[in-house]
Design a protein around this motif. Structure first.
Motif, PDB file in Angstrom:
ATOM      1  N   LEU A 187      77.099  22.239  20.221  1.00 26.04           N
ATOM      2  CA  LEU A 187      76.842  22.909  21.379  1.00 26.04           C
ATOM      3  C   LEU A 187      78.154  24.061  21.681  1.00 26.04           C
ATOM      4  O   LEU A 187      77.941  24.955  22.197  1.00 26.04           O
ATOM      5  N   VAL A 188      79.197  23.767  20.902  1.00 20.89           N
ATOM      6  CA  VAL A 188      80.315  24.522  20.988  1.00 20.89           C
ATOM      7  C   VAL A 188      80.389  25.613  19.990  1.00 20.89           C
ATOM      8  O   VAL A 188      80.504  26.928  20.108  1.00 20.89           O
ATOM      9  N   ALA A 189      79.964  25.128  18.752  1.00 19.02           N
ATOM     10  CA  ALA A 189      79.893  26.024  17.465  1.00 19.02           C
ATOM     11  C   ALA A 189      78.866  27.110  17.665  1.00 19.02           C
ATOM     12  O   ALA A 189      79.152  28.189  17.320  1.00 19.02           O
ATOM     13  N   ILE A 190      77.530  26.989  18.269  1.00 17.59           N
ATOM     14  CA  ILE A 190      76.655  28.183  18.377  1.00 17.59           C
ATOM     15  C   ILE A 190      77.369  29.092  19.525  1.00 17.59           C
ATOM     16  O   ILE A 190      77.105  30.364  19.232  1.00 17.59           O
ATOM     17  N   ASP A 191      78.096  28.628  20.158  1.00 20.84           N
ATOM     18  CA  ASP A 191      78.960  29.870  21.245  1.00 20.84           C
ATOM     19  C   ASP A 191      79.826  30.521  20.395  1.00 20.84           C
ATOM     20  O   ASP A 191      79.839  31.782  20.504  1.00 20.84           O
ATOM     21  N   LYS A 192      80.578  29.786  19.612  1.00 18.42           N
ATOM     22  CA  LYS A 192      81.742  30.509  18.716  1.00 18.42           C
ATOM     23  C   LYS A 192      81.017  31.329  17.767  1.00 18.42           C
ATOM     24  O   LYS A 192      81.550  32.616  17.553  1.00 18.42           O
ATOM     25  N   LEU A 193      79.904  30.836  17.159  1.00 16.66           N
ATOM     26  CA  LEU A 193      79.540  31.655  16.225  1.00 16.66           C
ATOM     27  C   LEU A 193      78.678  33.098  16.557  1.00 16.66           C
ATOM     28  O   LEU A 193      78.918  34.151  16.056  1.00 16.66           O
ATOM     29  N   LEU A 194      77.926  32.748  17.778  1.00 22.66           N
ATOM     30  CA  LEU A 194      77.247  34.042  18.289  1.00 22.66           C
ATOM     31  C   LEU A 194      78.237  35.139  18.966  1.00 22.66           C
ATOM     32  O   LEU A 194      77.987  36.177  18.997  1.00 22.66           O
ATOM     33  N   ASN A 213      71.877  21.342  35.182  1.00 19.83           N
ATOM     34  CA  ASN A 213      72.464  21.755  33.890  1.00 19.83           C
ATOM     35  C   ASN A 213      73.727  22.659  33.982  1.00 19.83           C
ATOM     36  O   ASN A 213      73.589  23.850  34.414  1.00 19.83           O
ATOM     37  N   PRO A 214      74.842  22.010  33.797  1.00 17.04           N
ATOM     38  CA  PRO A 214      76.465  22.435  34.272  1.00 17.04           C
ATOM     39  C   PRO A 214      76.638  23.846  33.368  1.00 17.04           C
ATOM     40  O   PRO A 214      76.989  24.766  34.122  1.00 17.04           O
ATOM     41  N   VAL A 215      76.063  23.986  32.153  1.00 18.54           N
ATOM     42  CA  VAL A 215      76.419  25.096  31.560  1.00 18.54           C
ATOM     43  C   VAL A 215      75.791  26.196  31.700  1.00 18.54           C
ATOM     44  O   VAL A 215      76.273  27.528  31.621  1.00 18.54           O
ATOM     45  N   SER A 216      74.852  26.197  32.611  1.00 22.06           N
ATOM     46  CA  SER A 216      73.993  27.433  32.856  1.00 22.06           C
ATOM     47  C   SER A 216      74.854  28.392  33.810  1.00 22.06           C
ATOM     48  O   SER A 216      74.619  29.399  34.119  1.00 22.06           O
ATOM     49  N   VAL A 217      75.967  27.898  34.612  1.00 18.44           N
ATOM     50  CA  VAL A 217      76.546  28.608  35.662  1.00 18.44           C
ATOM     51  C   VAL A 217      78.187  28.835  34.892  1.00 18.44           C
ATOM     52  O   VAL A 217      78.630  29.879  35.449  1.00 18.44           O
ATOM     53  N   LEU A 218      78.286  28.766  33.752  1.00 16.02           N
ATOM     54  CA  LEU A 218      79.451  28.896  33.043  1.00 16.02           C
ATOM     55  C   LEU A 218      79.417  29.827  31.973  1.00 16.02           C
ATOM     56  O   LEU A 218      78.442  30.455  31.372  1.00 16.02           O
ATOM     57  N   THR A 219      80.513  30.777  31.745  1.00 17.91           N
ATOM     58  CA  THR A 219      80.483  31.782  30.903  1.00 17.91           C
ATOM     59  C   THR A 219      80.574  31.258  29.571  1.00 17.91           C
ATOM     60  O   THR A 219      80.950  29.948  29.302  1.00 17.91           O
ATOM     61  N   ARG A 220      80.286  32.078  28.487  1.00 12.58           N
ATOM     62  CA  ARG A 220      80.261  31.580  27.080  1.00 12.58           C
ATOM     63  C   ARG A 220      81.643  30.933  26.823  1.00 12.58           C
ATOM     64  O   ARG A 220      81.755  29.774  26.280  1.00 12.58           O
ATOM     65  N   ARG A 221      82.901  31.568  27.067  1.00 11.10           N
ATOM     66  CA  ARG A 221      84.212  30.580  26.750  1.00 11.10           C
ATOM     67  C   ARG A 221      84.384  29.563  27.769  1.00 11.10           C
ATOM     68  O   ARG A 221      84.760  28.514  27.205  1.00 11.10           O
ATOM     69  N   GLU A 222      83.805  29.537  28.828  1.00  8.54           N
ATOM     70  CA  GLU A 222      83.806  28.315  29.854  1.00  8.54           C
ATOM     71  C   GLU A 222      82.722  27.106  29.096  1.00  8.54           C
ATOM     72  O   GLU A 222      83.398  26.067  29.225  1.00  8.54           O
ATOM     73  N   PHE A 273      84.281  23.706  28.381  1.00 11.26           N
ATOM     74  CA  PHE A 273      83.497  22.509  28.913  1.00 11.26           C
ATOM     75  C   PHE A 273      83.344  21.372  28.065  1.00 11.26           C
ATOM     76  O   PHE A 273      83.729  20.161  28.176  1.00 11.26           O
ATOM     77  N   PHE A 274      82.758  21.776  26.969  1.00 14.31           N
ATOM     78  CA  PHE A 274      82.354  20.611  25.802  1.00 14.31           C
ATOM     79  C   PHE A 274      83.633  20.239  25.228  1.00 14.31           C
ATOM     80  O   PHE A 274      83.538  18.830  24.901  1.00 14.31           O
ATOM     81  N   LEU A 275      84.668  20.700  25.054  1.00 14.84           N
ATOM     82  CA  LEU A 275      85.885  20.169  24.695  1.00 14.84           C
ATOM     83  C   LEU A 275      86.664  19.520  25.578  1.00 14.84           C
ATOM     84  O   LEU A 275      87.137  18.078  25.056  1.00 14.84           O
ATOM     85  N   VAL A 276      86.645  19.780  26.796  1.00 13.99           N
ATOM     86  CA  VAL A 276      87.069  18.579  27.951  1.00 13.99           C
ATOM     87  C   VAL A 276      86.241  17.342  27.846  1.00 13.99           C
ATOM     88  O   VAL A 276      86.759  16.288  27.917  1.00 13.99           O
ATOM     89  N   VAL A 277      84.900  17.569  27.741  1.00 14.58           N
ATOM     90  CA  VAL A 277      84.024  16.165  27.726  1.00 14.58           C
ATOM     91  C   VAL A 277      84.319  15.270  26.657  1.00 14.58           C
ATOM     92  O   VAL A 277      84.127  14.173  26.686  1.00 14.58           O
ATOM     93  N   ALA A 278      84.596  16.152  25.391  1.00 14.96           N
ATOM     94  CA  ALA A 278      84.873  15.343  24.278  1.00 14.96           C
ATOM     95  C   ALA A 278      86.280  14.642  24.431  1.00 14.96           C
ATOM     96  O   ALA A 278      86.672  13.835  23.486  1.00 14.96           O
ATOM     97  N   GLY A 279      87.056  14.812  25.522  1.00 12.27           N
ATOM     98  CA  GLY A 279      88.191  14.159  25.758  1.00 12.27           C
ATOM     99  C   GLY A 279      89.546  14.759  25.041  1.00 12.27           C
ATOM    100  O   GLY A 279      90.778  14.373  25.057  1.00 12.27           O
ATOM    101  N   ASN A 280      89.204  16.194  24.653  1.00  9.36           N
ATOM    102  CA  ASN A 280      90.550  16.749  24.427  1.00  9.36           C
ATOM    103  C   ASN A 280      91.515  17.352  25.536  1.00  9.36           C
ATOM    104  O   ASN A 280      91.032  17.662  26.773  1.00  9.36           O
TER     105      ASN A 280
END
Length: 210
Positions: A64-71, A144-153, A157-164
């Motif tokens: 979910l994070v990798a696809i954003d960074k890749l694209l 769907n939380p990610v629908s209102v966030l920018t690519r960087r957000e 988002f997913f890094l925060v959810v992962a506990g970072n």
């Protein structure tokens, strides 16, 4: 002309099995494999495959994070998600992030091969349940939380959810601590939460926890 692709899946036996299966088709050529999101991005940028076949649940950096960074670095990448997650929230999140297709690991080999060829030829392929719901998307949209966030957000988002922590996020995304904290604050405001614990609960309700 053969279709080149790379595979990212953290299970070695799964990768090896997929490579053996797909290599039997003369139209397909595997040119790389890896087991996590960070390695995937490096691999794709180095090898420029026609199609990227990737899992969602991977160590170090989830799909979910990798696809954003890749694209963000290679916008023309054609990504086909191969996952065990059949929840609509996962499928829709990956579609909104830019995936061209999504296929379940329980699918047949022939269906996977067809999906890779479809994506390589510029078509999209998603489970029937998602395609049928697209017309109703605006009036019956699930949370769907990610629908209102920018690519960087979304990355944050997913890094925060992962506990970072914010410091770790800044390190992973090569940004300053202040920038990471600003993104985190903006995410909280947009999603109307006040802590990482609330963010995790929100992600859980939306089916975005791996």
């Amino acid at each position: 002309m053969s279709i080149s692709f790379v595979i990212a899946d953290d299970h070695v036996l799964m990768r090896q099995g997929l490579i053996q299966l797909l290599s039997a088709d003369s139209d397909l050529k595997v040119i790389g494999e890896c087991g996590d999101g960070i390695a995937l991005i490096e691999l794709v940028l180095k090898l420029n495959p026609d199609v990227v076949v990737m899992d969602i649940s991977m160590p170090h950096m989830s799909g979910l994070v990798a696809i954003d960074k890749l694209l963000a670095q290679r916008p023309d990448s054609k990504v086909l998600v191969l996952s065990m997650h059949d929840e609509q929230e996962y499928i829709e999140a990956m579609r909104e992030a830019g995936a061209k297709g999504y296929i379940l690991k329980e699918s047949s080999g022939d269906k996977l091969i067809s999906a890779i060829k479809a994506v390589a030829n510029g078509r999209t392929t998603f489970p029937d349940s998602v395609e049928k719901n697209l017309d109703m998307h605006n009036t019956t949209k699930y949370l769907n939380p990610v629908s209102v966030l920018t690519r960087r957000e979304r990355e944050v988002f997913f890094l925060v959810v992962a506990g970072n922590t914010s410091r770790k996020i800044a390190e992973l995304l090569a940004m300053s601590l202040k920038t990471a904290e600003n993104h985190r604050s903006n995410i909280y405001k947009k999603l109307q939460v006040s802590s990482s614990a609330e963010l995790v609960r929100l992600a859980g309700k939306a089916g975005l926890l791996e």
